[in-house]
Design a protein around this motif. Sequence first.
Motif, short mmCIF file in Angstrom:
data_model
loop_
_atom_site.label_atom_id
_atom_site.label_comp_id
_atom_site.label_asym_id
_atom_site.label_seq_id
_atom_site.Cartn_x
_atom_site.Cartn_y
_atom_site.Cartn_z
N GLN A 1 3.71 7.00 20.88
CA GLN A 1 4.40 6.33 21.98
C GLN A 1 4.89 4.99 21.43
O GLN A 1 4.30 4.45 20.50
CB GLN A 1 3.37 6.09 23.08
N LEU A 2 5.93 4.44 21.99
CA LEU A 2 6.39 3.13 21.54
C LEU A 2 5.46 2.06 22.09
O LEU A 2 4.95 2.17 23.19
CB LEU A 2 7.82 2.87 22.02
N GLY A 3 5.22 1.03 21.32
CA GLY A 3 4.42 -0.09 21.81
C GLY A 3 2.98 -0.07 21.36
O GLY A 3 2.21 -0.94 21.74
N ILE A 4 2.59 0.89 20.53
CA ILE A 4 1.19 0.95 20.13
C ILE A 4 0.94 0.14 18.87
O ILE A 4 -0.20 0.03 18.42
CB ILE A 4 0.73 2.41 19.89
N GLY A 5 1.98 -0.44 18.27
CA GLY A 5 1.76 -1.25 17.07
C GLY A 5 2.43 -0.68 15.86
O GLY A 5 2.10 -1.02 14.73
N GLU A 6 3.41 0.19 16.09
CA GLU A 6 4.06 0.84 14.96
C GLU A 6 4.92 -0.15 14.17
O GLU A 6 5.08 0.00 12.96
CB GLU A 6 4.89 2.04 15.44
N LEU A 7 5.41 -1.18 14.83
CA LEU A 7 6.27 -2.14 14.12
C LEU A 7 5.41 -3.21 13.44
O LEU A 7 5.74 -3.66 12.34
CB LEU A 7 7.23 -2.79 15.12
N SER A 8 4.28 -3.57 14.06
CA SER A 8 3.37 -4.55 13.44
C SER A 8 2.88 -4.05 12.10
O SER A 8 2.63 -4.83 11.19
CB SER A 8 2.17 -4.80 14.33
N LEU A 9 2.77 -2.74 11.97
CA LEU A 9 2.33 -2.14 10.73
C LEU A 9 3.26 -2.51 9.57
O LEU A 9 2.82 -2.66 8.44
CB LEU A 9 2.31 -0.61 10.93
N LEU A 10 4.54 -2.66 9.88
CA LEU A 10 5.53 -2.93 8.84
C LEU A 10 5.82 -4.41 8.64
O LEU A 10 6.57 -4.77 7.75
CB LEU A 10 6.84 -2.20 9.16
N LEU A 11 5.25 -5.27 9.50
CA LEU A 11 5.60 -6.69 9.42
C LEU A 11 5.34 -7.30 8.03
O LEU A 11 6.21 -8.00 7.52
CB LEU A 11 4.86 -7.49 10.50
N SER B 1 -3.07 5.55 19.16
CA SER B 1 -4.00 4.48 19.43
C SER B 1 -5.03 4.98 20.44
O SER B 1 -4.67 5.44 21.52
CB SER B 1 -3.22 3.28 19.97
N GLN B 2 -6.29 4.90 20.06
CA GLN B 2 -7.36 5.30 20.96
C GLN B 2 -7.82 4.11 21.79
O GLN B 2 -8.03 4.21 22.98
CB GLN B 2 -8.54 5.84 20.15
N TYR B 3 -7.96 2.98 21.11
CA TYR B 3 -8.41 1.76 21.77
C TYR B 3 -7.31 0.74 21.63
O TYR B 3 -6.50 0.79 20.72
CB TYR B 3 -9.69 1.24 21.14
N ILE B 4 -7.35 -0.25 22.50
CA ILE B 4 -6.32 -1.27 22.43
C ILE B 4 -6.49 -2.10 21.16
O ILE B 4 -7.61 -2.33 20.70
CB ILE B 4 -6.34 -2.14 23.70
N HIS B 5 -5.39 -2.52 20.59
CA HIS B 5 -5.32 -3.29 19.34
C HIS B 5 -5.82 -2.50 18.14
O HIS B 5 -6.10 -3.06 17.11
CB HIS B 5 -6.12 -4.60 19.44
N GLN B 6 -5.97 -1.23 18.30
CA GLN B 6 -6.40 -0.42 17.16
C GLN B 6 -5.39 0.69 16.95
O GLN B 6 -5.16 1.50 17.84
CB GLN B 6 -7.77 0.16 17.42
N LEU B 7 -4.82 0.71 15.75
CA LEU B 7 -3.84 1.74 15.45
C LEU B 7 -4.52 2.80 14.61
O LEU B 7 -5.17 2.49 13.61
CB LEU B 7 -2.68 1.12 14.67
N GLN B 8 -4.39 4.04 15.04
CA GLN B 8 -4.97 5.12 14.25
C GLN B 8 -3.87 5.80 13.46
O GLN B 8 -2.87 6.25 14.03
CB GLN B 8 -5.67 6.12 15.16
N ILE B 9 -4.05 5.83 12.15
CA ILE B 9 -3.04 6.41 11.26
C ILE B 9 -3.57 7.73 10.73
O ILE B 9 -4.67 7.79 10.20
CB ILE B 9 -2.74 5.46 10.09
N THR B 10 -2.80 8.77 10.89
CA THR B 10 -3.18 10.08 10.36
C THR B 10 -2.18 10.48 9.29
O THR B 10 -0.97 10.47 9.54
CB THR B 10 -3.17 11.14 11.48
N LEU B 11 -2.70 10.79 8.14
CA LEU B 11 -1.84 11.19 7.03
C LEU B 11 -1.41 12.64 7.22
O LEU B 11 -2.25 13.52 7.33
CB LEU B 11 -2.61 11.03 5.72
N CYS B 12 -0.11 12.86 7.32
CA CYS B 12 0.37 14.23 7.52
C CYS B 12 0.88 14.83 6.22
O CYS B 12 0.84 16.05 6.04
CB CYS B 12 1.49 14.27 8.53
N LYS B 13 1.43 13.98 5.36
CA LYS B 13 1.96 14.52 4.11
C LYS B 13 2.07 13.40 3.09
O LYS B 13 2.64 12.35 3.37
CB LYS B 13 3.36 15.10 4.36
N LEU B 14 1.46 13.62 1.94
CA LEU B 14 1.68 12.74 0.80
C LEU B 14 1.29 13.52 -0.43
O LEU B 14 0.23 14.14 -0.46
CB LEU B 14 0.83 11.47 0.91
#
Lengths: 506, 241
Positions: free
Chosen positions: B56-66, B179-192
């Motif tokens: 969803q937008l707003g979960i911190g996806e852009l902060s990750l790239l700051l 994001s499960q909890y607020i201010h916590q971004l959960q990253i799942t690796l799908c392909k690397l």
Amino acid sequence: MTMRYQRQEIWLYLQFPLLSLEALLPELSPEQQSKPIAVISSEKNTQRVLCCNSQAGAWGIEPNLSISTALVLCPELMTLSRQPEKEQQQLQQLALLAYSFSPVVILPNERKQKSNNFKFSTRPLGLWLEISGCDKLFKGYNNLLQALAKKLQDQSISSVTGIAHNPMAAQLLCQPEFQCQLPTTTEIQQQLLSTNLSQLDCSTYQQQSFKRLGLNHVGDLLALSRSALSRRFDHQLMDIIAQLKNEKPFSARRFQPANSFRDVIQNTQGIFNKENLLFPMKTLLQRLCLYLSARYCHCRELEWHFEPLIGEAKTMKVQLSSRHNNWSDLLLLSRLQLERLELPRSIEQITLFSNQFIDVPQGSFNLDLFGEHHCSEQSSELIDRLNARLGIDALSRPTLNQDYLPEQASSLANIDKQTDDNPNKKSTAPQPLWLLTEPAPIQIRNQQLYWHQPLTIVSGPERICGNWWQTEQQRDYYLACDSSGARYWLFRETSSQRWFIHGLFS
Amino acid sequence: MTNTEIISNLLTRQDTWRGRNRRLPRSTICTGHKDLNALLQGGWPASALIELMPQQLGIGELSLLLPTLKNHSHNGHLCLWLDPPYQPYAPSLSAAGIALDKLIIVRSKNIKEWLWVAEQSIRNGALLLAWVRQQPARYTQLRKLQLAAAESNSSAFIFSPIAALSAPSPATLRLKLDSQYIHQLQITLCKLRGRVAGAKLQLNLQQYPSQRTALNQLPTGRHRTYSDSAMLASQNSPLHN
């Protein structure tokens, strides 16, 4: 004579015998160009051949023939009337080309041309270059001459040269071909002394008096003493003699590139599709680049005019950030923008105009090994390309403003506007990365805020006031989140107690 | 081109699979997050297409790239945002240390333009952040961008909707963000390449004071407006005494 100069000047006189013809050729189609062609000038009600191409020469046509004789010799001769403006335009371009070989380029004096109209109208046009000291760049004078000959050949301009230590002598010593070897001083001197006096640019009366005095060669004239000469001849000839003897400097203004660039290509057949437009556009841009390198500047804006035979001309402006002195880049940008332009069905005349230039900044030669300049060059190139293809409105850049209301503190500005990055007030309160263009109202359901899904307030408030001189705004901003962890920036307007969403923390 | 030249050109590319040799020295770009660097074996893969799929937008996806954006803009490189979903808020970007004059926002009119801008940006060495908006980008279209990225020096970040997760993608790296909890971004690796998919990471984002408040517990009552305080001030001013 040579001892008087610290560095001996070397003057190269470039004469363009077929310029009147070559200035008109680009308008003709290739099959027309292969036919015998002659340029006709009319003087005193008689029309005479001024110059002709080699195909016409094969039929026995030569300059000064009357038009009726010429047509008898070759019935299929194509005759063009002379266009002095076109010749001047071509000469200016050639001067620009010569300017890349030497800083001292001199064009024939226009004032003299008017007073002495008859003489100059039959004499082919030419220009002078002072090339002493330019040998280092080209690794020798002979290389310089060869490079110049090649450049002129590429432009399909035929030229002949004369080389001497002063401009007057260079003109007198004009050879029937392009010299790629620099003659020695003694050779030049010998040639000059043995030149026939009839070559000298002076009146018929003067020529007759030379004959009466038994003077045949320039050497005879130069051998006479100054007092003997001044008794017999007028000051005009004395000037010429003084110049030939290197006693008087050549007083003429140096050629300077004009302040703006304008060039036209005409196509009488008409151009019907955009692909075919690219070729004349390329030619025009190549000329522009020559001009830019002569003036040592960059171009800020190009203006193209596409004129049909009937109807309105179309104008296309190409904005450039900087650092384009390369015709292929300019062509690419013009082409991208051309794709968006609706053109009339057939184009007869293409004009390229530019008067916005900036000087190349000092020391901008790319001397660094690691290509630091390269990235800013690349980015301005990218901006130009995007501009050309998408239009200026598609691009923007976030800017800071001195205001407290969030929608006014941050705005999207045009890309060409310079921004001043001033981090004014640092707020400790959380601020979002995304802003909604307009605050969206939120509903309240069962004592809970609701926007797409229920929201819970996490922290706040931060009060922001502003705009008190119009309708006063007082807002309390809160950070809220929904069940899936997305965070929002909400505010409650204190006057109306209504809730709005204004941004997303991302 | 000789055969050896062709082979060495192929081997220098990011997207050439080289059998069992999983410990390849690759060039990476620091993400600015220690744990994420470890997960990605050094950082964002350079010269590659990276696909991020936020729940969803707003979960911190852009902060990750700051941090990446900050480094990139301070090196004087351009950063291009293609079709962002909302307007970027300049004060917070500036506070994060991003040079605003290195940021360009481009709006495309259709998918054709979107692809053209993305490719131009990659090929000109700008850092690309592109949001897929109009319609899900097709495999061949993304493949074109992946090829452009492999040939150039830059990385490109594509934000796809979570629905794109089921579709195949040519991107070198794919991450699912939620994001499960607020201010916590959960990253799942799908392909690397070189990693088994499914590794998860919890990333703490910027901390704000967090105690949740219900609406009815908020300080109520009308806040004093400017006109009220102006009246108060005029009553207390020495001129009236």
